[in-house]
Motif scaffolding. Structure first.
Motif, mmCIF file in Angstrom:
data_model
loop_
_atom_site.group_PDB
_atom_site.id
_atom_site.type_symbol
_atom_site.label_atom_id
_atom_site.label_comp_id
_atom_site.label_asym_id
_atom_site.label_seq_id
_atom_site.Cartn_x
_atom_site.Cartn_y
_atom_site.Cartn_z
ATOM 1 N N LYS A 184 -50.263 -0.981 -37.353
ATOM 2 C CA LYS A 184 -49.225 0.023 -36.944
ATOM 3 C C LYS A 184 -48.923 1.202 -37.869
ATOM 4 C CE LYS A 184 -47.281 -3.018 -33.241
ATOM 5 N NZ LYS A 184 -46.352 -3.699 -32.762
ATOM 6 N N ARG A 185 -48.435 0.478 -38.977
ATOM 7 C CA ARG A 185 -47.611 1.268 -40.053
ATOM 8 C C ARG A 185 -48.990 2.151 -40.524
ATOM 9 N NH1 ARG A 185 -44.959 -1.215 -45.011
ATOM 10 N NH2 ARG A 185 -43.226 -1.299 -43.480
ATOM 11 N N TRP A 186 -49.880 1.888 -41.072
ATOM 12 C CA TRP A 186 -50.988 2.973 -41.758
ATOM 13 C C TRP A 186 -51.601 3.488 -40.609
ATOM 14 C CZ3 TRP A 186 -48.830 3.280 -46.104
ATOM 15 C CH2 TRP A 186 -48.169 2.236 -46.623
ATOM 16 N N GLY A 187 -51.869 2.848 -39.557
ATOM 17 C CA GLY A 187 -52.787 3.729 -38.403
ATOM 18 C C GLY A 187 -51.810 4.994 -37.852
ATOM 19 N N ALA A 188 -50.607 4.388 -37.802
ATOM 20 C CA ALA A 188 -49.691 5.591 -37.191
ATOM 21 C C ALA A 188 -49.558 6.648 -38.258
ATOM 22 C CB ALA A 188 -48.175 4.895 -36.772
ATOM 23 N N ALA A 189 -49.509 6.342 -39.560
ATOM 24 C CA ALA A 189 -49.528 7.316 -40.470
ATOM 25 C C ALA A 189 -50.732 8.135 -40.680
ATOM 26 C CB ALA A 189 -49.274 6.559 -41.936
ATOM 27 N N ALA A 190 -51.890 7.433 -40.594
ATOM 28 C CA ALA A 190 -53.177 8.266 -40.513
ATOM 29 C C ALA A 190 -53.161 9.300 -39.359
ATOM 30 C CB ALA A 190 -54.353 7.190 -40.387
ATOM 31 N N VAL A 191 -52.769 8.586 -38.113
ATOM 32 C CA VAL A 191 -52.878 9.351 -37.072
ATOM 33 C C VAL A 191 -51.704 10.598 -37.034
ATOM 34 C CG1 VAL A 191 -52.120 9.572 -34.432
ATOM 35 C CG2 VAL A 191 -53.566 7.649 -35.425
ATOM 36 N N GLY A 192 -50.665 10.443 -37.671
ATOM 37 C CA GLY A 192 -49.802 11.524 -38.047
ATOM 38 C C GLY A 192 -50.420 12.628 -39.044
ATOM 39 N N LEU A 193 -50.725 12.124 -40.018
ATOM 40 C CA LEU A 193 -51.446 12.717 -40.909
ATOM 41 C C LEU A 193 -52.660 13.705 -40.453
ATOM 42 C CD1 LEU A 193 -51.643 13.879 -44.017
ATOM 43 C CD2 LEU A 193 -52.783 12.058 -44.457
ATOM 44 N N GLY A 194 -53.455 13.129 -39.524
ATOM 45 C CA GLY A 194 -54.499 13.731 -39.011
ATOM 46 C C GLY A 194 -54.181 14.838 -38.060
ATOM 47 N N LEU A 195 -52.928 14.527 -37.296
ATOM 48 C CA LEU A 195 -52.228 15.700 -36.372
ATOM 49 C C LEU A 195 -51.628 16.894 -37.127
ATOM 50 C CD1 LEU A 195 -50.601 13.350 -33.447
ATOM 51 C CD2 LEU A 195 -52.955 14.700 -33.309
ATOM 52 N N THR A 196 -51.005 16.451 -38.075
ATOM 53 C CA THR A 196 -50.603 17.272 -39.063
ATOM 54 C C THR A 196 -51.740 18.298 -39.589
ATOM 55 O OG1 THR A 196 -48.739 15.796 -39.513
ATOM 56 C CG2 THR A 196 -48.962 18.032 -41.006
ATOM 57 N N LEU A 197 -52.768 17.670 -39.944
ATOM 58 C CA LEU A 197 -53.806 18.459 -40.684
ATOM 59 C C LEU A 197 -54.590 19.423 -39.390
ATOM 60 C CD1 LEU A 197 -55.641 15.851 -42.977
ATOM 61 C CD2 LEU A 197 -54.518 18.070 -43.585
ATOM 62 N N GLU A 256 -50.845 27.895 -28.982
ATOM 63 C CA GLU A 256 -50.017 26.953 -29.467
ATOM 64 C C GLU A 256 -49.472 25.953 -28.200
ATOM 65 O OE1 GLU A 256 -49.309 30.142 -30.002
ATOM 66 O OE2 GLU A 256 -49.884 30.430 -31.985
ATOM 67 N N GLU A 257 -49.051 26.363 -27.036
ATOM 68 C CA GLU A 257 -48.735 25.300 -26.287
ATOM 69 C C GLU A 257 -49.760 24.565 -25.751
ATOM 70 O OE1 GLU A 257 -45.074 27.884 -23.854
ATOM 71 O OE2 GLU A 257 -47.233 28.346 -23.401
ATOM 72 N N TRP A 258 -51.098 24.925 -25.577
ATOM 73 C CA TRP A 258 -52.109 24.207 -25.395
ATOM 74 C C TRP A 258 -52.338 23.179 -26.344
ATOM 75 C CZ3 TRP A 258 -54.166 23.419 -20.728
ATOM 76 C CH2 TRP A 258 -54.022 24.270 -19.979
ATOM 77 N N THR A 259 -52.225 23.522 -27.559
ATOM 78 C CA THR A 259 -52.508 22.757 -28.749
ATOM 79 C C THR A 259 -51.472 21.687 -28.635
ATOM 80 O OG1 THR A 259 -53.367 24.508 -29.987
ATOM 81 C CG2 THR A 259 -52.632 22.430 -31.207
ATOM 82 N N TYR A 260 -50.124 21.973 -28.576
ATOM 83 C CA TYR A 260 -49.133 20.816 -28.443
ATOM 84 C C TYR A 260 -49.285 19.882 -27.399
ATOM 85 C CZ TYR A 260 -44.403 19.036 -28.578
ATOM 86 O OH TYR A 260 -43.378 18.087 -28.637
ATOM 87 N N LEU A 261 -49.881 20.287 -26.039
ATOM 88 C CA LEU A 261 -50.159 19.821 -24.916
ATOM 89 C C LEU A 261 -51.161 18.696 -25.479
ATOM 90 C CD1 LEU A 261 -49.519 18.954 -21.989
ATOM 91 C CD2 LEU A 261 -51.414 20.512 -21.366
ATOM 92 N N VAL A 262 -52.224 18.866 -25.974
ATOM 93 C CA VAL A 262 -53.617 18.261 -26.703
ATOM 94 C C VAL A 262 -52.974 17.090 -27.537
ATOM 95 C CG1 VAL A 262 -55.663 18.153 -28.048
ATOM 96 C CG2 VAL A 262 -55.178 19.927 -26.044
ATOM 97 N N VAL A 263 -51.967 17.470 -28.315
ATOM 98 C CA VAL A 263 -51.495 16.539 -29.374
ATOM 99 C C VAL A 263 -50.511 15.355 -28.443
ATOM 100 C CG1 VAL A 263 -49.599 16.151 -31.062
ATOM 101 C CG2 VAL A 263 -51.422 17.849 -31.224
ATOM 102 N N LEU A 264 -49.865 15.796 -27.525
ATOM 103 C CA LEU A 264 -49.116 14.976 -26.957
ATOM 104 C C LEU A 264 -49.936 13.920 -25.909
ATOM 105 C CD1 LEU A 264 -45.935 16.907 -25.339
ATOM 106 C CD2 LEU A 264 -46.099 15.422 -27.349
ATOM 107 N N LEU A 265 -51.024 14.766 -25.338
ATOM 108 C CA LEU A 265 -51.948 13.707 -24.753
ATOM 109 C C LEU A 265 -52.579 12.757 -25.285
ATOM 110 C CD1 LEU A 265 -53.089 16.341 -21.885
ATOM 111 C CD2 LEU A 265 -51.409 14.620 -21.668
#
Length: 187
Positions: free
Chosen positions: A30-43, A4-13
């Motif tokens: 910015k709006r839709w790209g940031a949302a898409a990246v956030g959704l991707g990171l969440t998935l 989990e810590e490695w995953t979190y580090l990868v997400v931050l990097l």
């Protein structure tokens, strides 16, 4: 380090260079790209448990649309009730969500209750303007309008605040731009 810590580090990097790319982009990207990246990171971090965040967002948006005059209390009750259900999933014999899903749910609860509070303030200001019989224009510090479903999703899934609370959550009211810089108040 744990997986989990490695995953979190990868997400931050991953998030750091993406921020530099979005810095040069236009407001729509910015709006839709940031949302898409956030959704991707969440998935990526939550997998099928991303459904919990979507249910929370859709429920809050529906409350905001249905009852803007009292949506703050309703959103508070809804998000904390769902959070209670979410925390009790293992007791109900359902699959236990990942720690990342827990972080996303906690931060979404804060963001969505805050958004509902802003919408309620906007609604009350509009009612006061109607009672006074004139429009003074947009009041400072208020949302300009009640956000649409897509804007609510964009705000909720912005990659900057999906796994860590952004500064703006603690220092300023939410805005419809997904990742606004917030000024640090002088002390």
């Amino acid at each position: 380090m744990s997986p989990e810590e490695w995953t979190y580090l990868v997400v931050l990097l991953i998030s750091i260079p993406i921020g530099f790319l979005f810095k040069k982009a236009g407001p729509g990207l910015k709006r839709w790209g940031a949302a898409a990246v956030g959704l991707g990171l969440t998935l990526f971090t939550c997998g099928p448990h991303t459904l919990h965040s979507l249910i929370t967002i859709l429920g809050t948006w529906a409350l905001i649309q249905a009852q803007p005059c009292s949506c703050h209390a309703l959103a508070l009750a809804w998000t904390f009730s769902y959070l209670l259900f979410f925390r009790a999933l293992s007791l109900l014999g359902l699959p236990t969500p990942t720690p990342f899903t827990n972080a996303v749910q906690l931060l979404l609860t804060l963001k969505l209750v805050s958004l509902a509070s802003e919408v309620q303030d906007l609604h009350l200001a509009q009612r006061k303007e109607m009672a006074a019989g004139f429009s003074q224009g947009p009041s400072l510090g208020l949302l300009p309008y009640i956000p649409s479903l897509m804007e609510t999703l964009s705000y909720s899934y912005c990659y900057v605040g999906i796994l860590t609370a952004p500064r703006s959550l603690a220092l300023a009211s939410p805005r419809l731009e997904p990742c606004p810089p917030s000024p640090v108040p002088a002390r």
